[in-house]
Structure formats: C-alpha cells, structure tokens
Write a protein that holds these residues in place. Structure first.
Motif, PDB file in Angstrom:
ATOM      1  N   GLY A 135      47.100  10.294  82.612  1.00 26.45           N
ATOM      2  CA  GLY A 135      47.474  10.302  83.983  1.00 26.45           C
ATOM      3  C   GLY A 135      48.977   9.871  84.178  1.00 26.45           C
ATOM      4  N   TYR A 136      49.660   9.968  83.140  1.00 25.39           N
ATOM      5  CA  TYR A 136      51.473   9.641  83.240  1.00 25.39           C
ATOM      6  C   TYR A 136      51.839  10.814  83.850  1.00 25.39           C
ATOM      7  CZ  TYR A 136      50.168   6.193  79.287  1.00 25.39           C
ATOM      8  OH  TYR A 136      49.610   5.214  78.671  1.00 25.39           O
ATOM      9  N   ARG A 137      52.890  10.542  84.698  1.00 26.46           N
ATOM     10  CA  ARG A 137      53.804  11.473  85.387  1.00 26.46           C
ATOM     11  C   ARG A 137      54.815  12.348  84.599  1.00 26.46           C
ATOM     12  NH1 ARG A 137      58.918  10.008  86.166  1.00 26.46           N
ATOM     13  NH2 ARG A 137      59.621   7.648  85.906  1.00 26.46           N
ATOM     14  N   ILE A 138      54.971  13.394  84.920  1.00 28.54           N
ATOM     15  CA  ILE A 138      55.871  14.312  83.967  1.00 28.54           C
ATOM     16  C   ILE A 138      57.526  13.933  84.559  1.00 28.54           C
ATOM     17  CG2 ILE A 138      56.901  16.504  83.486  1.00 28.54           C
ATOM     18  CD1 ILE A 138      53.943  17.656  83.491  1.00 28.54           C
ATOM     19  N   PRO A 139      58.337  13.335  83.709  1.00 29.95           N
ATOM     20  CA  PRO A 139      59.674  12.904  84.151  1.00 29.95           C
ATOM     21  C   PRO A 139      60.586  14.164  84.683  1.00 29.95           C
ATOM     22  CG  PRO A 139      59.632  12.959  81.946  1.00 29.95           C
ATOM     23  CD  PRO A 139      58.096  13.151  82.265  1.00 29.95           C
ATOM     24  N   ALA A 140      61.468  13.755  85.317  1.00 30.87           N
ATOM     25  CA  ALA A 140      62.259  14.800  85.946  1.00 30.87           C
ATOM     26  C   ALA A 140      63.372  15.177  85.128  1.00 30.87           C
ATOM     27  CB  ALA A 140      63.025  14.298  87.145  1.00 30.87           C
ATOM     28  N   ILE A 141      63.538  16.430  84.806  1.00 33.66           N
ATOM     29  CA  ILE A 141      64.404  17.038  83.865  1.00 33.66           C
ATOM     30  C   ILE A 141      65.944  16.743  84.471  1.00 33.66           C
ATOM     31  CG2 ILE A 141      65.306  18.900  82.674  1.00 33.66           C
ATOM     32  CD1 ILE A 141      62.601  17.968  81.851  1.00 33.66           C
ATOM     33  N   ASN A 142      66.841  16.448  83.693  1.00 35.18           N
ATOM     34  CA  ASN A 142      68.538  16.263  83.950  1.00 35.18           C
ATOM     35  C   ASN A 142      69.168  17.116  83.039  1.00 35.18           C
ATOM     36  OD1 ASN A 142      69.218  14.240  82.134  1.00 35.18           O
ATOM     37  ND2 ASN A 142      67.323  13.334  82.978  1.00 35.18           N
ATOM     38  N   PRO A 143      70.539  17.372  83.381  1.00 32.75           N
ATOM     39  CA  PRO A 143      71.393  18.042  82.603  1.00 32.75           C
ATOM     40  C   PRO A 143      71.576  17.313  81.227  1.00 32.75           C
ATOM     41  CG  PRO A 143      72.216  17.945  84.724  1.00 32.75           C
ATOM     42  CD  PRO A 143      71.091  16.986  84.844  1.00 32.75           C
ATOM     43  N   THR A 144      71.536  15.944  81.311  1.00 32.24           N
ATOM     44  CA  THR A 144      71.870  15.384  79.887  1.00 32.24           C
ATOM     45  C   THR A 144      70.902  15.594  78.937  1.00 32.24           C
ATOM     46  OG1 THR A 144      73.160  13.540  81.079  1.00 32.24           O
ATOM     47  CG2 THR A 144      72.370  13.181  78.963  1.00 32.24           C
ATOM     48  N   PHE A 145      69.646  15.489  79.491  1.00 30.82           N
ATOM     49  CA  PHE A 145      68.489  15.835  78.690  1.00 30.82           C
ATOM     50  C   PHE A 145      68.400  17.188  78.135  1.00 30.82           C
ATOM     51  CE2 PHE A 145      64.314  17.859  78.494  1.00 30.82           C
ATOM     52  CZ  PHE A 145      63.445  17.415  77.678  1.00 30.82           C
ATOM     53  N   LEU A 146      68.769  18.257  79.031  1.00 26.42           N
ATOM     54  CA  LEU A 146      68.861  19.559  78.395  1.00 26.42           C
ATOM     55  C   LEU A 146      69.829  19.889  77.566  1.00 26.42           C
ATOM     56  CD1 LEU A 146      68.303  21.462  81.859  1.00 26.42           C
ATOM     57  CD2 LEU A 146      66.521  21.114  80.057  1.00 26.42           C
ATOM     58  N   GLU A 172      64.364   8.516  81.027  1.00 27.07           N
ATOM     59  CA  GLU A 172      64.225   7.261  81.736  1.00 27.07           C
ATOM     60  C   GLU A 172      62.686   7.041  82.085  1.00 27.07           C
ATOM     61  OE1 GLU A 172      67.111   6.922  84.930  1.00 27.07           O
ATOM     62  OE2 GLU A 172      68.680   6.736  83.432  1.00 27.07           O
ATOM     63  N   GLY A 173      61.583   7.494  81.244  1.00 28.29           N
ATOM     64  CA  GLY A 173      60.406   7.001  81.778  1.00 28.29           C
ATOM     65  C   GLY A 173      59.501   8.426  81.667  1.00 28.29           C
ATOM     66  N   PRO A 174      58.302   8.115  81.959  1.00 30.29           N
ATOM     67  CA  PRO A 174      57.478   6.889  82.463  1.00 30.29           C
ATOM     68  C   PRO A 174      57.259   6.038  81.182  1.00 30.29           C
ATOM     69  CG  PRO A 174      56.030   8.449  82.218  1.00 30.29           C
ATOM     70  CD  PRO A 174      57.155   9.053  82.129  1.00 30.29           C
ATOM     71  N   ASN A 175      57.303   6.476  80.053  1.00 26.65           N
ATOM     72  CA  ASN A 175      57.215   5.833  78.842  1.00 26.65           C
ATOM     73  C   ASN A 175      57.207   6.497  77.679  1.00 26.65           C
ATOM     74  OD1 ASN A 175      54.799   7.202  77.868  1.00 26.65           O
ATOM     75  ND2 ASN A 175      53.831   6.261  79.481  1.00 26.65           N
ATOM     76  N   PHE A 176      57.407   5.774  76.511  1.00 28.73           N
ATOM     77  CA  PHE A 176      58.029   6.653  75.220  1.00 28.73           C
ATOM     78  C   PHE A 176      57.231   7.773  74.846  1.00 28.73           C
ATOM     79  CE2 PHE A 176      55.025   3.695  73.664  1.00 28.73           C
ATOM     80  CZ  PHE A 176      54.406   4.214  72.211  1.00 28.73           C
TER      81      PHE A 176
END
Length: 301
Positions: free
Chosen positions: A58-69, A185-189
């Motif tokens: 049930g963990y949410r999928i985190p939003a992708i951002n330019p730094t991550f990519l 930045e989340g939801p968990n490691f």
C-alpha cells in the motif's frame, strides 16, 4: 544493529552468486551478452518488487522529478560501463591486478560523495575503507610473485588501468543511485529503492538491447540458449541491486560499499568448504584485513 547492515550483507551474498553466474555465462557468450543479462533478465523482478510494495503493502508511488531522472541516467550508464570493463578483464590472462584496482570503488565513492554531495566521512569510516580495500587488493594479487618490480610495473599495465576505470565508474554509479533515491523524498526507503531499480534496469535494458540489435544480433541468440542461467542471474542481480539501493538510501554509498567487501569472504568460504581449495598466507591476511575493516566500520564508522 542498524538496518542497512544486514541488508548490505544479504546484497553482497546475492552479488557473489550473480558474479559466479556471470563468469559461467562469459564462457558461452560475449562480454556484451554477459553484461546485458544482469539488466535485461533482472527487469521483470524489479517490476514485481515495485508492484508488491505499491499494491501489496500500500505504499504510494513517489513523484518523478528532474534530479531523480538525471541521477538515474548517470548511474545506469556508469554501471553499464563499469560492468563491461570488469567482465572484459576476465579475458586477460593475468586479470588479478585489474580486479584489485576495481575494488577501490568504496574509496572512490567517498571522494565523489564529498565532491558532489558534500558528504563527509568519520575518521572511523575512512580507516575502515582503507583497511578493507587494502585487504581486497592483497587477495587479488595473492597468486602473483610479490616483488616491488611486479607491483610498481603493474601500476601502469593496461589491465590495471581498466580495473581502476571500472572502480571509478562503480563509484560514480553508487553515489548517483543514492542521490536519485534521496531526490524522491519518500514515502520510505523501500519504495524509493524500488523506483530507482525499475528506472535503472529499464534504461540499461533498452540501451544494451538496442546496441545488440544494431551491432551484434548473434549475441541475442547465444543469450536465448542460456536462458535458464540468465534468468537466475537476473533474479539474484536485481535482488542484490534492490538491497544496495535500500542500503544506500539509509547510509552513505562509500560506507555501504566498504561493508560490501564482505562479498570476498563469501567467495573464499565457497572455495574452502565447497570446492576444497586451499588459500595461501597472503589470501588469509587479506581476509583478516577485510574482517578488521568491517569491525572498524560497524564499531567506529
């Protein structure tokens, strides 16, 4: 005990299995194919882990951002290049020294983390890295004739430079993956690590699959014939990488990679207990140094 420690030890054990499988594959296919198998056959398992965490836990999928990519792309291609160079080393008659230099990865990761992330290590962690790296390098050259001439001459040998380059690229990839995971930045490691795993293996599979389709289609046929070993390699490789990414989300990449030198102990345990091989004094000294480095890391790092 901090959670990243058992995760890292488990990942190191699985990586040991993956390395053994890749060495077998190298005997039936080229360097490109043996490198691709780690990524392409691991991708389905990466999606399974992500699906389980999202749907099952049930963990949410985190939003992708330019730094991550950006960080994922850097890490993915650095790892492809590092793996290719490491496997290429096996084609050398004397690949021991090159492999030793590839094991400088934790020290190089510490430098890159300081330069790009501003992460500083404690004195205990630095000491642990130096001790364990030296131990691994001792093991790698244990069957060479140990003379100053050989050691100095090996510094500028082609296989030494290839090994050093491999270690550099592995260090870059480790720091990049940690940066990518933290950028979510989340939801968990666990979910952060799973996202890094899926994107990384997707990029690597597309890049290497496209390369083989363009330049080496015969390699695809050789991979298909060895699909059983390839599937095992993909499973243990993806699971090991999932462990690395979780550990590096929780702890600095250089520290994780220093503890990961425990993989060499697993290798020697298999050699002694399963294959009944004898180890010499230099190899024994190397093992002792690795254990000492790990103890310093856990107690003081």
């Amino acid at each position: 005990m901090e959670l990243w420690i058992p995760i890292t030890i488990a990942a190191a054990f699985l990586q040991n299995l993956r390395s053994a499988a890749q060495k077998h594959l190298k005997s039936v296919m080229g360097t490109t194919g043996a490198t691709f198998v780690r990524f392409g056959f691991g991708l389905p398992f990466a999606f399974v882990y992500l699906w389980f965490l999202h749907v099952g836990a049930g963990y949410r999928i985190p939003a992708i951002n330019p730094t991550f990519l950006f960080c994922v792309f850097i890490g993915a291609f650095a790892q492809i290049s590092a793996t290719f160079l490491l496997i290429y080393l096996f084609s050398y008659r004397n690949f021991a020294v090159g492999t030793a230099y590839s094991r400088t990865e934790p020290a190089q990761a510490a430098v890159f983390a300081l330069i790009f992330l501003g992460e500083r290590l404690t004195a205990g962690a630095i000491a642990a890295i130096v001790i364990s790296v030296f131990g691994v390098m001792l093991i790698s050259v244990a069957h060479m004739q140990m003379t100053w001439r050989n050691l100095v001459g090996s510094l500028f040998a082609r296989n030494s430079l290839i090994g050093l380059a491999s270690g550099t690229l592995f260090g870059v990839s480790a720091v990049s993956y940690r940066s990518a995971s933290l950028a979510l930045e989340g939801p968990n490691f666990m979910m952060q690590a799973a996202m890094v795993l899926v994107f990384t293996l997707s990029i690597q599979t597309i890049a290497m699959g496209g390369w083989m389709a363009w330049r080496d289609r015969a390699e695809i046929g050789r991979i298909a014939k060895a699909w059983k070993v390839a599937l095992f390699t993909g499973f243990v490789g993806a699971t090991a990488s999932f462990g690395w990414f979780m550990a590096m989300t929780l702890q600095q990449a250089a520290v994780v990679k220093a503890l990961a030198q425990v993989e060499m102990l697993f290798t020697f345990a298999a050699s002694v207990f399963f294959f009944k091989e004898k180890i010499n004094r230099i190899e024994t000294a190397g093992c002792i140094l690795i254990v000492a480095g790990i103890l310093v890391l856990v107690l003081l790092g």
